[in-house]
Design an enzyme around this catalytic site. Structure first.
Site, PDB file in Angstrom:
ATOM      1  NE  ARG A 132       0.143   1.239   3.470  1.00 47.11           N
ATOM      2  CZ  ARG A 132       1.485   2.000   3.858  1.00 47.11           C
ATOM      3  NH1 ARG A 132       2.615   1.655   3.568  1.00 47.11           N
ATOM      4  NH2 ARG A 132       0.824   3.461   3.841  1.00 47.11           N
ATOM      5  N   GLY A 133       0.406   2.332   0.616  1.00 44.25           N
ATOM      6  CA  GLY A 133       1.124   3.787  -0.457  1.00 44.25           C
ATOM      7  C   GLY A 133       0.905   3.597  -1.352  1.00 44.25           C
ATOM      8  CB  ALA A 134       0.074   6.957  -3.303  1.00 46.89           C
ATOM      9  NE  ARG A 189      -6.603   1.217  -1.770  1.00 50.42           N
ATOM     10  CZ  ARG A 189      -5.807   1.665  -0.657  1.00 50.42           C
ATOM     11  NH1 ARG A 189      -4.334   1.371  -0.502  1.00 50.42           N
ATOM     12  NH2 ARG A 189      -5.707   1.982   0.073  1.00 50.42           N
ATOM     13  CD  GLN A 249      -3.038   2.231   6.845  1.00 48.75           C
ATOM     14  OE1 GLN A 249      -2.645   2.869   8.299  1.00 48.75           O
ATOM     15  NE2 GLN A 249      -3.436   2.471   5.997  1.00 48.75           N
ATOM     16  CG  ASP A 274      -2.965   8.163  -1.180  1.00 54.92           C
ATOM     17  OD1 ASP A 274      -3.210   8.679   0.479  1.00 54.92           O
ATOM     18  OD2 ASP A 274      -2.695   6.616  -1.449  1.00 54.92           O
ATOM     19  CG  ASN A 316      -2.139  11.166   2.960  1.00 53.15           C
ATOM     20  OD1 ASN A 316      -1.799  10.332   1.910  1.00 53.15           O
ATOM     21  ND2 ASN A 316      -1.878  11.448   4.212  1.00 53.15           N
ATOM     22  CE  LYS A 317      -4.710   5.391   5.093  1.00 50.14           C
ATOM     23  NZ  LYS A 317      -6.054   4.572   4.525  1.00 50.14           N
TER      24      LYS A 317
HETATM   25  O1  MRU Z   1      -4.183   3.359   1.872  1.00 54.34           O
HETATM   26  P1  MRU Z   1      -3.437   3.250   2.217  1.00 54.34           P
HETATM   27  O2  MRU Z   1      -2.191   2.964   3.678  1.00 54.34           O
HETATM   28  O3  MRU Z   1      -2.176   3.096   1.201  1.00 54.34           O
HETATM   29  O4  MRU Z   1      -2.773   4.981   2.273  1.00 54.34           O
HETATM   30  C1  MRU Z   1      -1.507   5.264   2.398  1.00 54.34           C
HETATM   31  C2  MRU Z   1      -1.342   7.080   2.273  1.00 54.34           C
HETATM   32  O5  MRU Z   1      -2.638   7.889   2.856  1.00 54.34           O
HETATM   33  C3  MRU Z   1      -0.387   7.519   2.294  1.00 54.34           C
HETATM   34  O6  MRU Z   1       0.120   8.609   3.240  1.00 54.34           O
HETATM   35  C4  MRU Z   1       0.086   7.988   1.022  1.00 54.34           C
HETATM   36  O7  MRU Z   1      -0.194   6.887  -0.134  1.00 54.34           O
HETATM   37  C5  MRU Z   1       1.593   8.595   0.020  1.00 54.34           C
HETATM   38  S1  MRU Z   1       2.383   7.153   0.665  1.00 54.34           S
HETATM   39  C6  MRU Z   1       4.079   7.959   0.077  1.00 54.34           C
END
Ligand code: MRU
Length: 343
Positions: A45-47, A88, A195, A236, A246-247
């Site tokens: 996960r993470g963009a 996603r 996370q 994201d 973002n999250k």
């Molecule tokens: O649901 P996730 O864990 O994929 O969400 C991740 C985030 O919101 C991060 O802050 C974002 O992707 C940036 S990662 C460098």
């Protein structure tokens, strides 16, 4: 630093982030569908990391296409790419990586199927290597905004695990430490996937960067009591006007930061900026299974049958963003013109 994802012969393997920090183990993907499932299921996960995973998954999928004509190859590849880009919806890096891989197929129109397959594998390796380089550049630019001694609040995990390596928001923290600054991190636990608690704390402890985890609902109180010098998060997707997806929970932190006159920075590669969307209202926000809120594993936390809602991201209007830190430098308001200049 443990790698997030890598080629292992013809397979792609990634650290299973659902199991961290208690178990550090590889999740093996043998075909592109395994990668789609891994992205949907939060194995990775993470963009930026899901962008890298999508590229590798497509290269692996392409290698398994057994046809002779390039037209038939392109047909099959396009179907795979469509499926991959839907894994996603919010992180635009996924679509960005899929489009970059699709361009390789278009460019290979005059070659052979085998040469296109090779070029796709090469491109996926390049995307991974470039992502790490980009994060180091983000870190170098961003660390200039960090005072000599600072407590940095972050949300979710925008670290090495959320990228090809080094991280975006945590890249800024790492670069500040490498520059000799005395930095400490306050990490929001980040419900429901935790996370912050599971991943950000794990990464930072491995690097011996001081980290304290707080409950999400404690962030405002820490800011008001002057225990936070700056906030740095990842993103994201960033719209053309600087609104940031973002999250979930990021928005309230940004508002509280402004209220307490604390700078709120967003660290992200340019591939996270979506120039096709005029504002954050147009960013699709992923709704995940409500069980992630109402349950812990198989155990229900609330009254049986309780309704729950689980948007995975929120939108922070650009008026709350002090600056966006990219690999090309720092974008300051007004973002509409600032962002345009960077492309
Ligand atoms: O649901 P996730 O864990 O994929 O969400 C991740 C985030 O919101 C991060 O802050 C974002 O992707 C940036 S990662 C460098």
């Amino acid at each position: 630093m443990i790698p997030t994802i890598e080629w292992h012969g013809k397979q792609v393997r990634m650290i299973d982030q659902r199991k961290l920090p208690h178990k550090v183990g590889w999740h093996i993907c043998r075909g592109y569908k395994d990668v789609v499932k891994a992205i949907e299921g939060m194995v990775i996960r993470g963009a930026p990391a899901i962008g890298v995973a999508a590229a590798m998954g497509l290269a692996m999928g392409a290698a398994s296409i057994r046809v002779k004509s390039l037209d038939a190859f392109r047909d099959r590849f396009t179907r795979m790419a469509d499926e991959m880009s839907k894994a996603r919806p919010t992180a635009v890096n996924l679509r960005w990586a899929v489009e970059r891989m699709s361009r390789v197929v278009e460019k290979g129109a005059s070659g052979s199927v085998e040469s296109v397959k090779k070029a796709l594998r090469h491109e996926s390796e390049k995307i991974l290597a470039q992502d790490i380089e980009i994060n180091k550049k983000i870190g170098r630019h961003g660390q200039r905004l960090v005072p000599k001694k600072a407590t940095i609040l972050t949300h979710c995990n925008a670290g090495s695990l959320a990228t090809g390596g080094y991280g975006t928001a945590l890249g800024v923290v790492r670069a500040a430490q490498e520059a000799g600054k005395d930095v400490a991190v306050l990490a929001d636990e980040t419900r429901p996937w935790l996370q912050g608690l599971r991943l950000t704390a794990f990464e930072l402890m491995q690097d011996r960067i001081p980290v304290t985890v707080i409950a999400d609902n404690a962030a405002g109180s820490f800011m008001r009591r002057k225990r936070v010098d700056l906030v740095v998060t990842g993103a994201d997707r960033i719209a053309a006007n600087g609104d940031v997806a973002n999250k979930i929970g990021t928005y309230q932190i940004a508002v509280l930061a402004k209220e307490n006159r604390i700078p709120f920075y967003v660290a992200a590669p340019l591939s996270t900026i979506d120039l096709t969307l005029a504002s954050g209202d147009l960013i699709p926000v992923e709704e995940r299974n409500p069980r992630e809120i109402s349950h812990l594993g198989d155990k229900t936390l609330g009254p049986s049958g309780v309704r729950a809602a689980n948007p995975a991201f929120d939108i922070t209007p650009s008026k709350y963003v002090t600056a966006i830190i990219t690999e090309k430098g720092i974008i300051k308001p007004p973002f509409k013109t600032g962002i345009k200049r960077f492309f």
